[in-house]
Design an enzyme around this catalytic site. Structure first.
Site, PDB file in Angstrom:
ATOM      1  N   SER A 136      -4.159   3.191   2.165  1.00  0.00           N
ATOM      2  CA  SER A 136      -4.490   4.434   1.475  1.00  0.00           C
ATOM      3  C   SER A 136      -5.386   5.282   2.366  1.00  0.00           C
ATOM      4  O   SER A 136      -6.079   4.760   3.240  1.00  0.00           O
ATOM      5  CB  SER A 136      -5.237   4.092   0.184  1.00  0.00           C
ATOM      6  OG  SER A 136      -5.908   5.225  -0.318  1.00  0.00           O
ATOM      7  N   TYR A 186      -2.276  10.902  -2.633  1.00  0.00           N
ATOM      8  CA  TYR A 186      -2.220  10.739  -4.090  1.00  0.00           C
ATOM      9  C   TYR A 186      -0.751  10.736  -4.542  1.00  0.00           C
ATOM     10  O   TYR A 186      -0.041  11.706  -4.329  1.00  0.00           O
ATOM     11  CB  TYR A 186      -3.024  11.882  -4.725  1.00  0.00           C
ATOM     12  CG  TYR A 186      -3.069  11.947  -6.237  1.00  0.00           C
ATOM     13  CD1 TYR A 186      -2.894  10.814  -7.033  1.00  0.00           C
ATOM     14  CD2 TYR A 186      -3.333  13.169  -6.863  1.00  0.00           C
ATOM     15  CE1 TYR A 186      -2.951  10.906  -8.412  1.00  0.00           C
ATOM     16  CE2 TYR A 186      -3.417  13.271  -8.242  1.00  0.00           C
ATOM     17  CZ  TYR A 186      -3.215  12.135  -9.010  1.00  0.00           C
ATOM     18  OH  TYR A 186      -3.278  12.227 -10.376  1.00  0.00           O
ATOM     19  N   TYR A 209     -12.517  -0.409  -4.004  1.00  0.00           N
ATOM     20  CA  TYR A 209     -11.128  -0.220  -3.565  1.00  0.00           C
ATOM     21  C   TYR A 209     -11.087   0.249  -2.114  1.00  0.00           C
ATOM     22  O   TYR A 209     -10.347  -0.291  -1.288  1.00  0.00           O
ATOM     23  CB  TYR A 209     -10.461   0.802  -4.496  1.00  0.00           C
ATOM     24  CG  TYR A 209      -9.092   1.280  -4.062  1.00  0.00           C
ATOM     25  CD1 TYR A 209      -7.975   0.460  -4.213  1.00  0.00           C
ATOM     26  CD2 TYR A 209      -8.907   2.558  -3.540  1.00  0.00           C
ATOM     27  CE1 TYR A 209      -6.713   0.902  -3.838  1.00  0.00           C
ATOM     28  CE2 TYR A 209      -7.656   3.006  -3.169  1.00  0.00           C
ATOM     29  CZ  TYR A 209      -6.556   2.179  -3.325  1.00  0.00           C
ATOM     30  OH  TYR A 209      -5.310   2.634  -2.950  1.00  0.00           O
ATOM     31  N   MET A 269      -2.507 -12.413  -7.875  1.00  0.00           N
ATOM     32  CA  MET A 269      -3.047 -12.398  -6.517  1.00  0.00           C
ATOM     33  C   MET A 269      -4.565 -12.544  -6.483  1.00  0.00           C
ATOM     34  O   MET A 269      -5.160 -12.562  -5.419  1.00  0.00           O
ATOM     35  CB  MET A 269      -2.617 -11.115  -5.803  1.00  0.00           C
ATOM     36  CG  MET A 269      -1.129 -11.038  -5.560  1.00  0.00           C
ATOM     37  SD  MET A 269      -0.604 -12.230  -4.306  1.00  0.00           S
ATOM     38  CE  MET A 269       1.115 -11.728  -4.091  1.00  0.00           C
TER      39      MET A 269
HETATM   40  N1  LIG Z   1      -0.677   5.768  -6.354  1.00  0.00           N
HETATM   41  C1  LIG Z   1      -1.510   6.270  -5.455  1.00  0.00           C
HETATM   42  O1  LIG Z   1      -2.010   7.402  -5.573  1.00  0.00           O
HETATM   43  C2  LIG Z   1      -1.843   5.488  -4.223  1.00  0.00           C
HETATM   44  C3  LIG Z   1      -2.577   6.119  -3.224  1.00  0.00           C
HETATM   45  C4  LIG Z   1      -2.876   5.429  -2.066  1.00  0.00           C
HETATM   46  C5  LIG Z   1      -2.432   4.123  -1.911  1.00  0.00           C
HETATM   47  N2  LIG Z   1      -1.738   3.516  -2.899  1.00  0.00           N
HETATM   48  C6  LIG Z   1      -1.336   2.113  -2.710  1.00  0.00           C
HETATM   49  O2  LIG Z   1       0.016   1.936  -3.059  1.00  0.00           O
HETATM   50  C7  LIG Z   1       0.197   0.612  -3.539  1.00  0.00           C
HETATM   51  C8  LIG Z   1       0.924   0.657  -4.866  1.00  0.00           C
HETATM   52  O3  LIG Z   1       0.147   1.413  -5.776  1.00  0.00           O
HETATM   53  P1  LIG Z   1       0.739   1.957  -7.156  1.00  0.00           P
HETATM   54  O4  LIG Z   1       0.124   3.272  -7.415  1.00  0.00           O
HETATM   55  O5  LIG Z   1       2.216   1.818  -7.139  1.00  0.00           O
HETATM   56  O6  LIG Z   1       0.088   0.898  -8.165  1.00  0.00           O
HETATM   57  P2  LIG Z   1       0.600   0.357  -9.578  1.00  0.00           P
HETATM   58  O7  LIG Z   1       1.653   1.233 -10.113  1.00  0.00           O
HETATM   59  O8  LIG Z   1      -0.603   0.097 -10.397  1.00  0.00           O
HETATM   60  O9  LIG Z   1       1.254  -1.037  -9.174  1.00  0.00           O
HETATM   61  C9  LIG Z   1       0.451  -2.081  -8.742  1.00  0.00           C
HETATM   62  C10 LIG Z   1       1.287  -3.339  -8.672  1.00  0.00           C
HETATM   63  O10 LIG Z   1       0.446  -4.442  -8.334  1.00  0.00           O
HETATM   64  C11 LIG Z   1       0.588  -5.454  -9.321  1.00  0.00           C
HETATM   65  N3  LIG Z   1      -0.678  -6.161  -9.527  1.00  0.00           N
HETATM   66  C12 LIG Z   1      -1.845  -5.673 -10.020  1.00  0.00           C
HETATM   67  N4  LIG Z   1      -2.786  -6.626 -10.087  1.00  0.00           N
HETATM   68  C13 LIG Z   1      -2.194  -7.760  -9.641  1.00  0.00           C
HETATM   69  C14 LIG Z   1      -2.637  -9.092  -9.495  1.00  0.00           C
HETATM   70  N5  LIG Z   1      -3.885  -9.465  -9.827  1.00  0.00           N
HETATM   71  N6  LIG Z   1      -1.772 -10.021  -9.024  1.00  0.00           N
HETATM   72  C15 LIG Z   1      -0.504  -9.663  -8.687  1.00  0.00           C
HETATM   73  N7  LIG Z   1      -0.030  -8.416  -8.799  1.00  0.00           N
HETATM   74  C16 LIG Z   1      -0.866  -7.475  -9.268  1.00  0.00           C
HETATM   75  C17 LIG Z   1       1.034  -4.719 -10.594  1.00  0.00           C
HETATM   76  O11 LIG Z   1       1.791  -5.532 -11.433  1.00  0.00           O
HETATM   77  P3  LIG Z   1       1.219  -6.422 -12.655  1.00  0.00           P
HETATM   78  O12 LIG Z   1       0.284  -5.574 -13.443  1.00  0.00           O
HETATM   79  O13 LIG Z   1       2.479  -6.783 -13.373  1.00  0.00           O
HETATM   80  O14 LIG Z   1       0.567  -7.594 -12.004  1.00  0.00           O
HETATM   81  C18 LIG Z   1       1.957  -3.670  -9.997  1.00  0.00           C
HETATM   82  O15 LIG Z   1       3.234  -4.191  -9.766  1.00  0.00           O
HETATM   83  C19 LIG Z   1      -1.194  -0.023  -3.603  1.00  0.00           C
HETATM   84  O16 LIG Z   1      -1.428  -0.809  -2.458  1.00  0.00           O
HETATM   85  C20 LIG Z   1      -2.107   1.172  -3.600  1.00  0.00           C
HETATM   86  O17 LIG Z   1      -3.382   0.869  -3.078  1.00  0.00           O
HETATM   87  C21 LIG Z   1      -1.425   4.162  -4.059  1.00  0.00           C
END
Ligand SMILES: NC(=O)c1ccc[n+]([C@@H]2O[C@H](COP(=O)([O-])OP(=O)(O)OC[C@H]3O[C@@H](n4cnc5c(N)ncnc54)[C@H](OP(=O)(O)O)[C@@H]3O)[C@@H](O)[C@H]2O)c1
Ligand SMILES: *[C@@H]1O[C@H](CO)[C@@H](O)[C@H](O)[C@H]1NC(C)=O
Length: 290
Positions: free
Chosen positions: A169, A216, A182, A91
């Protein structure tokens, strides 16, 4: 007594009407629906794919890591997905983002629900170094590509009277120290999609947008960045995914998870910004970060 004779009956009537018109969630709402979930190779995106899978959706998954995507596709099929495929994309490249929608059209023949969830880019967790690169990369992966996928999918969504889920978030709504690039990209999402939602309604275009505001969550990435550095407890990604999927399928404006942490903080934000800044400051172990 006015209260007993008028206010209470009116209140009861309003509640009864509300209960009568209240549509409740059922898995039937998902069966056979064509769903694209971005960032579905791991984390919350992977869990959302499983939610859609057991309810019988047709799934298109995307991320960069093909090995992980293949594994998630297999799991989705085992759970009962009507179908499951993937397309590899980065992306950070908007042509690659457009291609995800092309592939979705080729494989699923249309789209009922677009779930924008991926996040990445060059900025990790830590003090902002004053560079442009991390901000541009964060804006590209976490904001511009969301817009690109959305505009590319617009005609398919209009045709199916479909809807959109955007994963945001708390950092898009309140200050996010040590996550400056971010937080900027998440705030951009909030502005873009809340404005678009309202504009589409005024233009009588029926395309509801659900924004999920998350605290979180215990994904490997978030825990890897934050463990030992903040005093918050991570909430489970499975329940988080369930809350987002249900809210999105019900087409609500916003989903808050975990509700009783995010909501009170947002209430304080508007009335007591000084108190909010104090609370934020107290939740970081600065000696572990700086
Ligand atoms: N976890 C938290 O505490 C938290 C808090 C607030 C909001 N969020 C939001 O929740 C959502 C999911 O977060 P998560 O914690 O599940 O993150 P995660 O486990 O790191 O997953 C991120 C996903 O995005 C993909 N990705 C990363 N870079 C990419 C790129 N350049 N092109 C295409 N795909 C890409 C990764 O797959 P690949 O590496 O295979 O590309 C993975 O599938 C995000 O929008 C995040 O901002 C999370
Ligand atoms: C892709 O994911 C697998 C686990 O599914 C992991 O072992 C591998 O290191 C990942 N590849 C990259 C390039 O991150």
């Amino acid at each position: 007594m006015v209260v007993l004779k008028i206010v209470l009956p009116v209140l009861a009537a309003v509640l009864a009407f509300y209960a009568y018109t209240w549509e409740s969630f059922s898995e039937e709402m998902v069966r056979g629906k064509r769903v694209l979930v971005t960032g579905s190779s791991t984390g919350i995106g992977e869990q959302m794919a499983y939610e859609f899978a057991w309810m019988g959706a047709h799934l298109m998954l995307t991320a960069r890591n093909e090995t992980s995507l293949q594994k998630v596709v297999q799991n989705c099929l085992k759970l009962g997905a009507a179908s499951a495929s993937y397309v590899v994309s980065d992306m950070n490249d908007l042509a690659s983002a457009r291609n995800v929608v092309e592939e979705t059209k080729n494989v699923l023949g249309g789209l009922d629900l677009l779930v924008l969830n991926h996040y990445g880019g060059k900025s990790g967790f830590g003090p902002y170094q004053g560079d442009m690169e991390s901000v541009i990369s964060s804006m590209t992966v976490n904001f511009f590509s969301y817009v690109q996928v959305t505009v590319s999918a617009l005609s398919m969504l209009q045709e199916s009277r479909g809807n959109i889920i955007v994963v945001s978030s708390m950092n898009g709504r309140i200050p996010g120290p040590f996550a400056v690039p971010y937080a900027a990209s998440k705030a951009a999402l909030e502005g873009f999609y809340s404005s678009l939602r309202t504009e589409l309604r005024l233009r009588k275009i029926d395309m509801p947008i659900t924004v999920a505001v998350l605290g979180y969550i215990d994904t490997d990435t978030a825990v890897g960045f934050l463990d030992g550095k903040i005093s918050l407890k991570a909430s489970p990604k499975e329940l988080c995914a369930q809350a987002i999927v249900r809210g999105g399928v019900m087409r609500v404006r916003e989903v808050f998870y975990p509700y009783w942490i995010t909501k009170p903080v947002l209430l304080i934000r508007d009335w007591l910004p000084g108190v909010l800044e104090q609370i934020i400051g107290n939740s970081y172990f600065l000696e572990k970060i700086l």
